[in-house]
Design a protein around this motif. Sequence first.
Motif, PDB file in Angstrom:
ATOM      1  N   LEU A 105       0.831  -1.195   0.000  1.00  0.00           N
ATOM      2  CA  LEU A 105       0.000   0.000   0.000  1.00  0.00           C
ATOM      3  C   LEU A 105       0.871   1.251   0.000  1.00  0.00           C
ATOM      4  N   VAL A 106       0.534   2.165  -0.879  1.00  0.00           N
ATOM      5  CA  VAL A 106       1.258   3.429  -1.008  1.00  0.00           C
ATOM      6  C   VAL A 106       0.249   4.567  -0.917  1.00  0.00           C
ATOM      7  N   TYR A 107       0.619   5.599  -0.212  1.00  0.00           N
ATOM      8  CA  TYR A 107      -0.255   6.759  -0.026  1.00  0.00           C
ATOM      9  C   TYR A 107      -0.606   7.391  -1.364  1.00  0.00           C
ATOM     10  N   SER A 108      -1.918   7.741  -1.522  1.00  0.00           N
ATOM     11  CA  SER A 108      -2.330   8.365  -2.775  1.00  0.00           C
ATOM     12  C   SER A 108      -3.099   9.664  -2.582  1.00  0.00           C
ATOM     13  N   ALA A 109      -3.855   9.816  -1.476  1.00  0.00           N
ATOM     14  CA  ALA A 109      -4.655  11.026  -1.321  1.00  0.00           C
ATOM     15  C   ALA A 109      -5.146  11.129   0.121  1.00  0.00           C
ATOM     16  N   TYR A 110      -5.656  12.319   0.454  1.00  0.00           N
ATOM     17  CA  TYR A 110      -6.288  12.512   1.754  1.00  0.00           C
ATOM     18  C   TYR A 110      -7.572  13.309   1.581  1.00  0.00           C
ATOM     19  N   ARG A 111      -8.462  13.180   2.572  1.00  0.00           N
ATOM     20  CA  ARG A 111      -9.691  13.957   2.630  1.00  0.00           C
ATOM     21  C   ARG A 111      -9.932  14.364   4.074  1.00  0.00           C
ATOM     22  N   ILE A 112     -10.480  15.555   4.287  1.00  0.00           N
ATOM     23  CA  ILE A 112     -10.896  16.007   5.610  1.00  0.00           C
ATOM     24  C   ILE A 112     -12.398  16.248   5.574  1.00  0.00           C
ATOM     25  N   LEU A 113     -13.112  15.615   6.484  1.00  0.00           N
ATOM     26  CA  LEU A 113     -14.563  15.689   6.534  1.00  0.00           C
ATOM     27  C   LEU A 113     -15.000  16.354   7.834  1.00  0.00           C
ATOM     28  N   LYS A 114     -16.040  17.155   7.763  1.00  0.00           N
ATOM     29  CA  LYS A 114     -16.628  17.726   8.966  1.00  0.00           C
ATOM     30  C   LYS A 114     -17.384  16.634   9.723  1.00  0.00           C
ATOM     31  N   GLY A 115     -17.300  16.688  11.039  1.00  0.00           N
ATOM     32  CA  GLY A 115     -18.006  15.698  11.843  1.00  0.00           C
ATOM     33  C   GLY A 115     -17.385  14.320  11.710  1.00  0.00           C
ATOM     34  N   LYS A 116     -18.225  13.291  11.782  1.00  0.00           N
ATOM     35  CA  LYS A 116     -17.740  11.914  11.762  1.00  0.00           C
ATOM     36  C   LYS A 116     -18.753  11.049  11.014  1.00  0.00           C
ATOM     37  N   PRO A 117     -18.364  10.464   9.879  1.00  0.00           N
ATOM     38  CA  PRO A 117     -19.299   9.600   9.140  1.00  0.00           C
ATOM     39  C   PRO A 117     -19.666   8.362   9.954  1.00  0.00           C
ATOM     40  N   GLN A 118     -20.881   7.870   9.744  1.00  0.00           N
ATOM     41  CA  GLN A 118     -21.301   6.621  10.378  1.00  0.00           C
ATOM     42  C   GLN A 118     -20.562   5.442   9.745  1.00  0.00           C
ATOM     43  N   LEU A 119     -20.371   4.390  10.523  1.00  0.00           N
ATOM     44  CA  LEU A 119     -19.832   3.145   9.991  1.00  0.00           C
ATOM     45  C   LEU A 119     -21.003   2.259   9.610  1.00  0.00           C
ATOM     46  N   GLU A 120     -21.059   1.865   8.372  1.00  0.00           N
ATOM     47  CA  GLU A 120     -22.206   1.105   7.883  1.00  0.00           C
ATOM     48  C   GLU A 120     -22.326  -0.235   8.602  1.00  0.00           C
ATOM     49  N   GLY A 121     -23.460  -0.419   9.286  1.00  0.00           N
ATOM     50  CA  GLY A 121     -23.759  -1.696   9.927  1.00  0.00           C
ATOM     51  C   GLY A 121     -22.994  -1.981  11.203  1.00  0.00           C
ATOM     52  N   LEU A 122     -22.277  -0.977  11.728  1.00  0.00           N
ATOM     53  CA  LEU A 122     -21.442  -1.203  12.907  1.00  0.00           C
ATOM     54  C   LEU A 122     -21.675  -0.115  13.952  1.00  0.00           C
ATOM     55  N   PRO A 123     -21.564  -0.458  15.227  1.00  0.00           N
ATOM     56  CA  PRO A 123     -21.632   0.556  16.278  1.00  0.00           C
ATOM     57  C   PRO A 123     -20.374   1.415  16.273  1.00  0.00           C
ATOM     58  N   ALA A 124     -20.507   2.669  16.682  1.00  0.00           N
ATOM     59  CA  ALA A 124     -19.359   3.577  16.711  1.00  0.00           C
ATOM     60  C   ALA A 124     -19.736   4.827  17.487  1.00  0.00           C
ATOM     61  N   VAL A 125     -18.746   5.533  18.004  1.00  0.00           N
ATOM     62  CA  VAL A 125     -19.013   6.830  18.596  1.00  0.00           C
ATOM     63  C   VAL A 125     -19.429   7.787  17.487  1.00  0.00           C
ATOM     64  N   TYR A 126     -20.086   8.867  17.857  1.00  0.00           N
ATOM     65  CA  TYR A 126     -20.680   9.733  16.844  1.00  0.00           C
ATOM     66  C   TYR A 126     -20.562  11.196  17.254  1.00  0.00           C
ATOM     67  N   CYS A 127     -20.759  12.072  16.292  1.00  0.00           N
ATOM     68  CA  CYS A 127     -20.902  13.507  16.525  1.00  0.00           C
ATOM     69  C   CYS A 127     -22.358  13.879  16.276  1.00  0.00           C
ATOM     70  N   GLU A 128     -22.948  14.636  17.179  1.00  0.00           N
ATOM     71  CA  GLU A 128     -24.323  15.073  16.957  1.00  0.00           C
ATOM     72  C   GLU A 128     -24.398  16.230  15.974  1.00  0.00           C
ATOM     73  N   THR A 129     -23.334  17.041  15.905  1.00  0.00           N
ATOM     74  CA  THR A 129     -23.258  18.114  14.920  1.00  0.00           C
ATOM     75  C   THR A 129     -21.888  18.067  14.257  1.00  0.00           C
ATOM     76  N   GLU A 130     -21.786  18.678  13.083  1.00  0.00           N
ATOM     77  CA  GLU A 130     -20.503  18.693  12.369  1.00  0.00           C
ATOM     78  C   GLU A 130     -19.419  19.422  13.142  1.00  0.00           C
TER      79      GLU A 130
END
Length: 719
Positions: A92-117
């Motif tokens: 694996l070699v680094y190719s790109a990065y992204r910065i997202l506001k808040g925290k995306p949900q994990l599909e089908g899995l429990p996770a901590v969350y942000c109520e607002t961005e």
Amino acid sequence: MAIRVYEEQGIFHLQSKGTSYIMQIVNGYPAHVYWGKQLAFEEQPHSFVDLPEGPLFLLDRLPQEYPQYGTGDFRSPAYQVRLGDGSRITELVYSAYRILKGKPQLEGLPAVYCETENEGETLELELRDAYSGLIVTLSYSVFEDSAAIARSVRIDNQGEQPLQLLRALSASIDMPRSDLDAVYLAGTWNREAHVQRRPLGPGGTTIESRRGASGHLLNPFLALAAPDADEDHGDVFGFSFVYSGNFFISAEVEPFRTTRVGIGINPFDFSWQLAPGEAFQTPEAVLVYSSAGFGEMSRTYHRLYRTRLCRGVHRDRVRPILVNNWEATYFSFTEEKIEDIAKAGAELGIELFVLDDGWFGRREDDHSSLGDWTPNPSKLPGGLTNLAKRVNDLGVQFGLWFEPEMISPDSDLYRSHPDWCLHVEGRRRTEFRWQLILDYSRQDVRDYIYDNLSEIFSTVPISYVKWDMNRNMTEIGSATAGPEQQAEIAHRYMLGLYELLERLTTRFPNILFESCASGGGRFDPGMLYYMPQTWTSDDTDAVERVKIQYGTSFVYPVSAMGAHVSAVPNHQVGRVTSLQMRGDVAMSGNFGYEMDLTRFSDEEKDLAKAQIKRYKEIRSLVQQGDMYRLVSPFAGHEAAWMFVSEDRSEALAYYFKVLAEPNAPQRKLRLKGLDPDKLYKVEESGLVMRGDRLMAIGIGIPAELKDYYSYSVRLKIID
């Protein structure tokens, strides 16, 4: 909270409350630079990783973020893939990065969350293997109000051939030191969460489960601590896994005195097929740094898990005081006996009655009827709705016990669907407690349970459900899965369980669900996402519970701990402790009784009434305040802890003594978490002291010549 990227240097600096996490791209590999106290952003940062390039560049010396197998790093990899040609080599070699506001949900899995961005930000690093078409995305979320970093990984097959995942951890980190102690929670049924501490040494330290559940033996948590770290001082690095199945946490010390920590799904007996275009999402690991010892690490986990892992209407509500009939009657009860216990509870001020095992099918003992969720006509001739109404008419809510993941071979459900359990065709089906496990990897099985429970929840006035799970997995196989998917079943089971819980808790948001697995056999963050509290242990002895609840508090908030007063001699250890001590220990959690209240003497009734009245006054402080551990029960024959309100205006401390000491010195208990400049009044004595004195000098504990003694102190600021 912020994420700063220095593209020219390939540096990523993540800031969360009080902590920094820094990475740098080195020769295309994400390298770990720093994790610790918060550092200021620099305008022009210099390169942090100095390694020779060319033929002298060795991956075995590079501190990596997601190391691979087979390309020169001989330490434990974070992932491993088998390609269509049988090879296991990817790069694996680094190719790109992204910065997202808040925290995306994990599909089908429990996770901590942000109520607002505005509560958090997420950095995604994209890594690619050009040969196979594999794309791996590393996710890092930081938070405005927490010194935590949530990590997970998404693995995509964008190639033209199928891939087989052999290992897919959620996080890996190479720490630049090895002079650390491993601290973890170990035990077994009836003595869960005992705190263990030992130094790391050359080689590996592994905390894991291979039981199909997180388990009684080891909790999915590890802390690495400086040798001088204690409750209030020193560096502590926490690793907690938001998952309820087979887990793996390792700390590997290698010859150059660095430590590689990996955390994720246990690679043991695991693989996952990825066809072209398919993806695999790992569960989440939550990393917490504290420069102020174990206490601050724990309070960080408590606040995050209590407010941004637990969900629903009950998250911020105080929990009801209950009585459960299990140790009062076991399987032998009638409608009249249940109503008598509920009536006795109502007279004491109890708010909820819970009917435990034995109400369904032909359930006279634990040999039959799991899966047949219809009322037992011999015990409940009037049915559940009638019984619940009779309890409600006493001014008491009604709750019910289920074990929906299990099936008894002696049941109508098994006779109709013998292939619905986990099994391997032609092999022995191991029974434990005369029961098998339903195959929750199957949609038809989950749909049946959903429909069955929904019918009860819709027709019976239920306000609480105790969801039990009393055995671990054997013969892990599914009748509907192909040969290449059989090693996926343990994880597919967990995904199925989570899917079912999501459906039920969404449809019935006002029901308070409590998780149980023979007590603490599945006390993990994954279950807290769906059920905000857990039955901490089947052991209700006050002395043992002090240890269990103390250890559990290293990761989990008090609001998550079910704690009950039970009869003496105690049913698990035969010990006789005072009702006062049993009450004080249980009031340090979600309070209730697990006994026949109709057998209380007048003196016991008066004390129980006083306990219930007091808990109603203090429960918001206990369940939602900050917990401070004062004296460890693992260090001697005494223990203490306290709870402090968020504004520090109110506090409550409990002291427990197991064995009396002859000619004992005067005991002073030094408190924590108070406002040093404010005056506090002690409710019990009227004593007024400044917060700094209470923390530096302490408050006297009355000398009592008796074993199993408890004492509590309630304090409030004087305006």
